[in-house]
Write an enzyme that holds these catalytic residues in place. Sequence first.
Site, PDB file in Angstrom:
ATOM      1  N   GLY A   1      -7.895   8.552  -2.716  1.00 23.20           N
ATOM      2  CA  GLY A   1      -7.275   9.678  -3.404  1.00 23.20           C
ATOM      3  C   GLY A   1      -8.107  10.937  -3.421  1.00 23.20           C
ATOM      4  O   GLY A   1      -9.081  11.085  -2.669  1.00 23.20           O
TER       5      GLY A   1
ATOM      6  N   CYS B   1     -10.034  11.983  -5.829  1.00 20.83           N
ATOM      7  CA  CYS B   1     -11.360  11.734  -6.399  1.00 20.83           C
ATOM      8  C   CYS B   1     -12.409  11.460  -5.318  1.00 20.83           C
ATOM      9  O   CYS B   1     -13.432  12.135  -5.246  1.00 20.83           O
ATOM     10  CB  CYS B   1     -11.261  10.560  -7.368  1.00 20.83           C
TER      11      CYS B   1
ATOM     12  N   GLY C   1     -12.659  27.144 -15.275  1.00 16.74           N
ATOM     13  CA  GLY C   1     -12.628  25.748 -15.726  1.00 16.74           C
ATOM     14  C   GLY C   1     -13.727  24.972 -15.022  1.00 16.74           C
ATOM     15  O   GLY C   1     -14.546  25.557 -14.291  1.00 16.74           O
TER      16      GLY C   1
ATOM     17  N   GLY D   1      -6.141  25.180 -11.989  1.00 17.18           N
ATOM     18  CA  GLY D   1      -5.520  23.976 -12.526  1.00 17.18           C
ATOM     19  C   GLY D   1      -4.811  23.189 -11.438  1.00 17.18           C
ATOM     20  O   GLY D   1      -4.791  23.601 -10.270  1.00 17.18           O
TER      21      GLY D   1
ATOM     22  N   MET E   1      -6.643  15.446 -16.762  1.00 17.43           N
ATOM     23  CA  MET E   1      -6.599  15.048 -15.348  1.00 17.43           C
ATOM     24  C   MET E   1      -8.007  14.648 -14.935  1.00 17.43           C
ATOM     25  O   MET E   1      -8.776  15.456 -14.402  1.00 17.43           O
ATOM     26  CB  MET E   1      -6.067  16.192 -14.499  1.00 17.43           C
TER      27      MET E   1
ATOM     28  N   HIS F   1     -38.524   5.792 -26.072  1.00 17.65           N
ATOM     29  CA  HIS F   1     -39.288   7.045 -26.049  1.00 17.65           C
ATOM     30  C   HIS F   1     -40.128   7.099 -24.786  1.00 17.65           C
ATOM     31  O   HIS F   1     -40.737   6.090 -24.435  1.00 17.65           O
ATOM     32  CB  HIS F   1     -40.210   7.112 -27.275  1.00 17.65           C
TER      33      HIS F   1
HETATM   34  C1  LIG Z   1     -12.893  19.408  -6.882  1.00 17.98           C
HETATM   35  C2  LIG Z   1     -12.536  18.347  -7.894  1.00 17.98           C
HETATM   36  C3  LIG Z   1     -13.531  17.719  -8.618  1.00 17.98           C
HETATM   37  C4  LIG Z   1     -13.216  16.736  -9.545  1.00 17.98           C
HETATM   38  N1  LIG Z   1     -14.224  16.152 -10.247  1.00 17.98           N
HETATM   39  C5  LIG Z   1     -13.944  15.201 -11.150  1.00 17.98           C
HETATM   40  C6  LIG Z   1     -14.975  14.548 -11.864  1.00 17.98           C
HETATM   41  O1  LIG Z   1     -16.168  14.834 -11.668  1.00 17.98           O
HETATM   42  N2  LIG Z   1     -14.645  13.590 -12.745  1.00 17.98           N
HETATM   43  C7  LIG Z   1     -13.343  13.249 -12.985  1.00 17.98           C
HETATM   44  O2  LIG Z   1     -13.104  12.367 -13.812  1.00 17.98           O
HETATM   45  N3  LIG Z   1     -12.338  13.838 -12.319  1.00 17.98           N
HETATM   46  C8  LIG Z   1     -12.599  14.798 -11.411  1.00 17.98           C
HETATM   47  N4  LIG Z   1     -11.584  15.373 -10.701  1.00 17.98           N
HETATM   48  C9  LIG Z   1     -10.201  14.961 -10.998  1.00 17.98           C
HETATM   49  C10 LIG Z   1      -9.884  13.628 -10.314  1.00 17.98           C
HETATM   50  O3  LIG Z   1     -10.112  13.751  -8.935  1.00 17.98           O
HETATM   51  C11 LIG Z   1      -8.442  13.233 -10.590  1.00 17.98           C
HETATM   52  O4  LIG Z   1      -8.215  13.244 -11.976  1.00 17.98           O
HETATM   53  C12 LIG Z   1      -8.157  11.845 -10.049  1.00 17.98           C
HETATM   54  O5  LIG Z   1      -8.361  11.785  -8.660  1.00 17.98           O
HETATM   55  C13 LIG Z   1      -6.714  11.423 -10.364  1.00 17.98           C
HETATM   56  O6  LIG Z   1      -6.512  10.141  -9.887  1.00 17.98           O
HETATM   57  P1  LIG Z   1      -5.066   9.607  -9.498  1.00 17.98           P
HETATM   58  O7  LIG Z   1      -5.253   8.190  -9.084  1.00 17.98           O
HETATM   59  O8  LIG Z   1      -4.101   9.911 -10.574  1.00 17.98           O
HETATM   60  O9  LIG Z   1      -4.595  10.483  -8.258  1.00 17.98           O
HETATM   61  P2  LIG Z   1      -5.288  10.934  -6.897  1.00 17.98           P
HETATM   62  O10 LIG Z   1      -6.734  10.694  -6.873  1.00 17.98           O
HETATM   63  O11 LIG Z   1      -4.797  12.324  -6.678  1.00 17.98           O
HETATM   64  O12 LIG Z   1      -4.656   9.966  -5.824  1.00 17.98           O
HETATM   65  C14 LIG Z   1      -3.314  10.034  -5.488  1.00 17.98           C
HETATM   66  C15 LIG Z   1      -3.104   9.392  -4.133  1.00 17.98           C
HETATM   67  O13 LIG Z   1      -1.706   9.276  -3.901  1.00 17.98           O
HETATM   68  C16 LIG Z   1      -1.428   9.605  -2.548  1.00 17.98           C
HETATM   69  N5  LIG Z   1      -0.038  10.047  -2.477  1.00 17.98           N
HETATM   70  C17 LIG Z   1       0.518  11.180  -2.985  1.00 17.98           C
HETATM   71  N6  LIG Z   1       1.846  11.203  -2.751  1.00 17.98           N
HETATM   72  C18 LIG Z   1       2.139  10.062  -2.083  1.00 17.98           C
HETATM   73  C19 LIG Z   1       3.345   9.492  -1.570  1.00 17.98           C
HETATM   74  N7  LIG Z   1       4.519  10.092  -1.736  1.00 17.98           N
HETATM   75  N8  LIG Z   1       3.261   8.316  -0.936  1.00 17.98           N
HETATM   76  C20 LIG Z   1       2.078   7.668  -0.776  1.00 17.98           C
HETATM   77  N9  LIG Z   1       0.917   8.158  -1.247  1.00 17.98           N
HETATM   78  C21 LIG Z   1       0.943   9.318  -1.903  1.00 17.98           C
HETATM   79  C22 LIG Z   1      -2.417  10.717  -2.239  1.00 17.98           C
HETATM   80  O14 LIG Z   1      -2.644  10.843  -0.845  1.00 17.98           O
HETATM   81  C23 LIG Z   1      -3.662  10.219  -2.983  1.00 17.98           C
HETATM   82  O15 LIG Z   1      -4.458   9.400  -2.156  1.00 17.98           O
HETATM   83  C24 LIG Z   1     -11.863  16.361  -9.744  1.00 17.98           C
HETATM   84  C25 LIG Z   1     -10.840  16.958  -9.002  1.00 17.98           C
HETATM   85  C26 LIG Z   1     -11.173  17.938  -8.082  1.00 17.98           C
HETATM   86  C27 LIG Z   1     -10.071  18.579  -7.276  1.00 17.98           C
END
Ligand SMILES: Cc1cc2nc3c(=O)[nH]c(=O)nc-3n(C[C@H](O)[C@H](O)[C@H](O)COP(=O)(O)OP(=O)(O)OC[C@H]3O[C@@H](n4cnc5c(N)ncnc54)[C@H](O)[C@@H]3O)c2cc1C
Length: 470
Positions: A43, A45, A186, A274, A322, A448
């Site tokens: 994903g 992350c 942010g 966002g 998120m 410590h």
């Molecule tokens: C630059 C950046 C830095 C970040 N740093 C942090 C951090 O340090 N700590 C933290 O906790 N969070 C961080 N985040 C946020 C974190 O990445 C997300 O909150 C997290 O990835 C959400 O997880 P998820 O499983 O909901 O979705 P995602 O990680 O977005 O995964 C969703 C997956 O679904 C797949 N997908 C989408 N649509 C379809 C479909 N129709 N069919 C099949 N597959 C599909 C996508 O390809 C993806 O692989 C960061 C985000 C960004 C952009």
Amino acid sequence: MPDKETYDLIVVGSGPGGYVAAVRAAQLGLKTACVEKSSRLGGVCLNVGCIPSKALLDSSEYYHLARDHFAGHGIKTGKVGLDLAAMMVRKDNVVGELTANVRKLLEGNGIAIFHGTARLAGNGAVEVIPEEGKAFTVKGTSILLATGSAPVEVPGLAFDGERIVSSTEALAFDAVPKALGVVGGGYIGLELGSVWMRLGAKVTIIEMLPKIAASLDGQVGRTLDRILRKQGLTMRLKTRVKEAKSTAKKVKVTLENEGAEETMTFDRLLVAVGRRPLTAGLGLEELGVETDPATGQILVDASYHTNVEGIYAIGDLTPGPMLAHKASAEGIAAVECIAGRAGEVNYDTIPAVVYTWPEVAAVGLTEEEVKKRGIPYCVGTFPFSGAGRARCMGEKDGFVKLISHGKTDRILGVHIIGPRAADMIAECVLAMEFGASSEDIARTVHGHPTFAEALQEAAMAVRKCSIYAS
Ligand SMILES: Cc1cc2nc3c(=O)[nH]c(=O)nc-3n(C[C@H](O)[C@H](O)[C@H](O)COP(=O)(O)OP(=O)(O)OC[C@H]3O[C@@H](n4cnc5c(N)ncnc54)[C@H](O)[C@@H]3O)c2cc1C
């Protein structure tokens, strides 16, 4: 590849929500499939979020330390240089190792992996459209949606992938921009702004609100603002981007601050205002899956069940912060509910971290929130300048702030700005999960010299008995 099986659970999306849910489902004996549209698992992350950003934050921090701080420790490094291409290769290797590990995890747990874009087809069916070849259907009793989120695009600031970019491109610039504009103060804007500033860019953060990182405790947010400005970030608060025009090499931006207009020119403009839930094309409308009209988030009950029988949703798709750890916690809880167990997430104790240097980490209520709710409270603070370990490291900026209930002393929130805050917050999350008081932390023996002693001292300060506070 078509599949004749009927699965107990089909997970759509392999981010930290989806892949963790799939593994937990397999542990609970559910026959599980995972559908992922990208060729790489993990994903946002793992591929373009938490992991690559932290890899670059770590590398750029080492560069900055070698260039500006080693001499203070008596270390002669000669002329420190930057090999950006090598830094990017290292980041890509870290991402590659971790995403490969997710595949091993899924395969090792007997989870079927299908690559292609998923769409709900009704009656427990998911249609999968692969990049190449014919669409096929996977059948399952339950379907867990975990398709995550995508960056919000601002009208007039459309991403062009070159000059006006999202965080994804800002994780892979091939050269250090001389001037980088960052729209949005942010955590993503501040983290990536810090990376490029440390590597030599002149970075301007453009934020519409009167403060950066608006959800932080006010005292912590103000301290972060002051420290980042001292490091070299330029902050333009109460400022909005009215217009941006890209040329071959530059982007010219018109800013508006309380009625006054000004233009600035950057080499690149990162827009990080966002993220929005990624639901387009999932077929939610056709099945009548309810979403929040304002945010687009999928609405779920306490078991992560949507209003449509057998369809569940978690992670960035659903309300709440998120964050990767929120997505994973929900993935586990949702699957436990599906398996007939009592899965649950405590939303009052989800930590939030900003990986600037110093780091910021928080859990629970801010002082402003406690006041607004009219809760009687006490505050204890302790500066890192009073912690021996922080002095050894030469990291004296920041403090720990602990807020407890004025009558019961139960901890309501902890806010840390300082070295290793991201790791220190875990103790506070655990304390809050156990309903601990500030006195519990104050009387817990801390090693410590450690940074965590600053937390103990802040807890002692709640009852005015900090040993080292002056
Ligand atoms: C630059 C950046 C830095 C970040 N740093 C942090 C951090 O340090 N700590 C933290 O906790 N969070 C961080 N985040 C946020 C974190 O990445 C997300 O909150 C997290 O990835 C959400 O997880 P998820 O499983 O909901 O979705 P995602 O990680 O977005 O995964 C969703 C997956 O679904 C797949 N997908 C989408 N649509 C379809 C479909 N129709 N069919 C099949 N597959 C599909 C996508 O390809 C993806 O692989 C960061 C985000 C960004 C952009």
